[in-house]
Design an enzyme around this catalytic site. Structure first.
Site, PDB file in Angstrom:
ATOM      1  CG  ASP A 179      -2.233  -0.797   1.076  1.00  0.00           C
ATOM      2  OD1 ASP A 179      -2.586  -0.908  -0.143  1.00  0.00           O
ATOM      3  OD2 ASP A 179      -2.816  -0.969   1.883  1.00  0.00           O
ATOM      4  CB  ILE A 180       3.591   2.225   2.193  1.00  0.00           C
ATOM      5  CG1 ILE A 180       2.925   2.344   3.287  1.00  0.00           C
ATOM      6  CG2 ILE A 180       4.765   3.282   2.010  1.00  0.00           C
ATOM      7  CD1 ILE A 180       3.512   1.901   4.879  1.00  0.00           C
TER       8      ILE A 180
END
Length: 393
Positions: A179-180
Site C-alpha cells: 500500500d505504501i
C-alpha cells in the site's frame, strides 16, 4: 512558499495507499480536501486501539492508524451516493488539479465521477486511480488488499525463515508495504503528469495497481528469476546475492552485518582474527562467498557468538564495516540520527496538543515540507462548504 503551493487535490480515497499519496502532496504544500462518508468517515478511523488520548486523559475517537496517514488535509463529509453529493463533488473536481480515488473498477462511473466524465469539464485534470489489480486485465474487477497482494505478488515467498529452520514459512512484511509503495508510485505518476501538463495543457489518468507495484518492487529478486532462471526462496535475514549480509547472534542479542564489497570482507575477517579467510579463494570474492556460504557463515557465527553485540558494533563501526542493532520501534524512533533529522514532529491536535507523528523524509533545501494541519476530525471542515472552495475569482 512550498513546492506544491496552490495545487488542489480532491481525495476520494480511503484506508492507506491513496491517503498516503495525498498526505505526501499535503506535506509538499498542496491543498487537499479529504472526502469522507458522513456516518463513519474513512475506514481507518475505526481501526483501533490504540486511540489518541484526549486532554482529559480519556481516549478520543481518533485512531493511531488514521493519524499516521491523514495530516495536512481538510475533512469534508459528503454523501457520494446522493445526487446532491455527486453534484458537489463534480463541482470540486472541475476546479481541482488532481483527483485521487480507489473505487472498485467501474464504481466511479456510476456516480459520474470517473475520469472520462470529469475530464470533459476539466481537461487539465490529473486523475489517479488506485486498485488492487488495475483498470484492465482479467482480475481488474476483483477487490485487492495489501496482505492478499503481498501473497499473490510473490513478496511473501521471499519473506520469512528458510525451510527447515524454526518458524519457517511465508510471512507478510510487518507494515502494509505494498500500500505504501503504491502511494509513493502514485505520487511519482501524479507529479510526472503535472509536469507534462505544463507542455500540453492536458491532464490524464494515472492507473496504479497494488499487484503491479509488488512486482516492480521485487527488484533483484525478480531479476534473479528473469535473468538467471532462479526461483528465489526465503532466506530469513540472509541476502540472495551478497555474503555476508545478514544477522548474527552475539552472546546477548542479534545484530546486523552488511558487507557490501571484498575490501570490507577483508576488514571483517581481520577484525575477527580470521585473516586467512580473506585470502582463501573460496571467500576472496563475493561470488565465491555466495557459492561457499554454507562453509563461511558458521565460521563467522562462531566468532560473533563469543562477545556481546555492543562490543562487536563498536569495533565494526571503528573498522568502517556496515553494521547495526536490530531495534524495536521504540528504539528506532529514539535514534539520535532520526531526532537530528527532525523525523519526529509535534503536530498539535484539538484533542491532544502533544500529538507526535513521523514526519516526511523529503528534505528540500529551498521549499521544505510543511505541516500545516494535524489529521482532521471527521467533518472538521464541513463549514468550508458554505464558502466558495477553490474560487478562481
Amino acid at each position: 512558499m512550498t513546492a506544491l503551493d496552490g495545487l488542489r487535490v480532491l481525495d476520494l480515497s480511503r484506508v492507506l495507499a491513496g491517503p498516503w499519496a495525498s498526505q505526501t502532496l499535503a506535506d509538499l504544500g498542496a491543498d487537499v480536501l479529504k472526502i469522507e462518508r458522513p456516518d463513519s468517515g474513512d475506514d481507518t478511523r475505526g481501526w483501533g486501539p490504540p486511540w489518541l488520548t484526549a486532554g482529559d486523559g480519556e481516549d478520543s475517537q481518533e485512531s493511531a492508524y488514521f493519524l499516521c496517514t491523514n495530516r495536512g488535509k481538510r475533512s469534508l463529509r459528503i454523501d457520494i451516493q446522493s445526487t446532491e453529493g455527486q453534484e458537489r463533488l463534480r463541482e470540486l473536481a472541475g476546479r481541482a488539479d488532481v483527483v485521487i480515488e480507489n473505487f472498485k473498477v467501474g464504481a466511479a462511473a456510476r456516480y459520474g465521477l470517473d475520469y472520462k466524465s470529469l475530464s470533459r469539464e476539466n481537461p487539465g485534470l490529473i486523475y489517479c486511480s488506485i486498485t488492487g489489480f488495475g483498470q484492465t486485465g482479467p482480475l481488474a474487477a476483483r477487490p485487492g488488499y495489501d496482505f492478499l497482494v503481498q501473497a499473490m505478488g510473490g513478496l511473501m515467498s521471499v519473506t520469512g525463515e528458510a525451510d527447515g529452520q524454526p518458524g519457517a514459512g511465508p510471512q507478510k512484511v510487518g507494515v502494509a508495504l505494498t500500500d505504501i509503495m503504491t502511494g509513493l508510485y502514485a505520487n511519482v505518476g501524479i507529479l510526472a503528469a503535472l509536469a507534462e501538463r505544463e507542455r500540453s495543457g492536458l491532464g490524464q489518468q494515472v492507473d496504479l495497481a497494488l499487484l503491479d507495484v509488488t512486482a516492480a518492487t521485487l527488484a533483484n529478486q525478480a531479476s534473479n528469476f528473469l535473468v538467471g532462471g532462479i526461483t528465489p526462496t526465503r532466506l530469513g535475514n540472509a541476502h540472495p546475492n551478497i555474503v555476508p549480509y545478514q544477522s548474527f547472534k552475539a552472546r546477548d542479542r542479534e545484530f546486523i552485518v552488511a558487507v557490501g564489497n571484498d575490501a570490507q570482507f577483508v576488514k571483517l575477517v581481520t577484525l575477527l582474527e580470521l585473516p586467512a579467510l580473506g585470502a582463501d579463494p573460496r571467500f576472496a570474492t563475493n561470488a565465491a562467498r555466495v557459492a561457499h556460504q554454507e562453509t563461511l557463515i558458521p565460521l563467522l557465527a562462531e566468532r560473533f557468538a563469543s562477545r556481546e553485540a555492543t562490543d562487536w558494533l563498536d569495533q565494526l563501526e571503528a573498522a568502517g564495516i556496515p553494521a547495526g542493532p536490530i531495534n524495536t520501534i521504540a528504539e528506532a524512533l529514539s535514534e539520535p540520527q532520526l531526532v537530528a533529522r527532525e523525523m519526529i514532529v509535534n503536530l498539535p491536535h484539538p484533542d491532544n496538543s502533544d500529538l507526535k507523528v513521523v514526519g516526511s523524509p523529503i528534505k528540500l533545501s529551498r521549499t521544505p515540507v510543511s505541516y500545516a494541519r494535524p489529521p482532521p476530525r471527521l467533518g472538521e471542515h464541513d463549514e468550508d462548504l458554505n464558502f466558495p472552495l477553490w474560487d478562481d475569482a
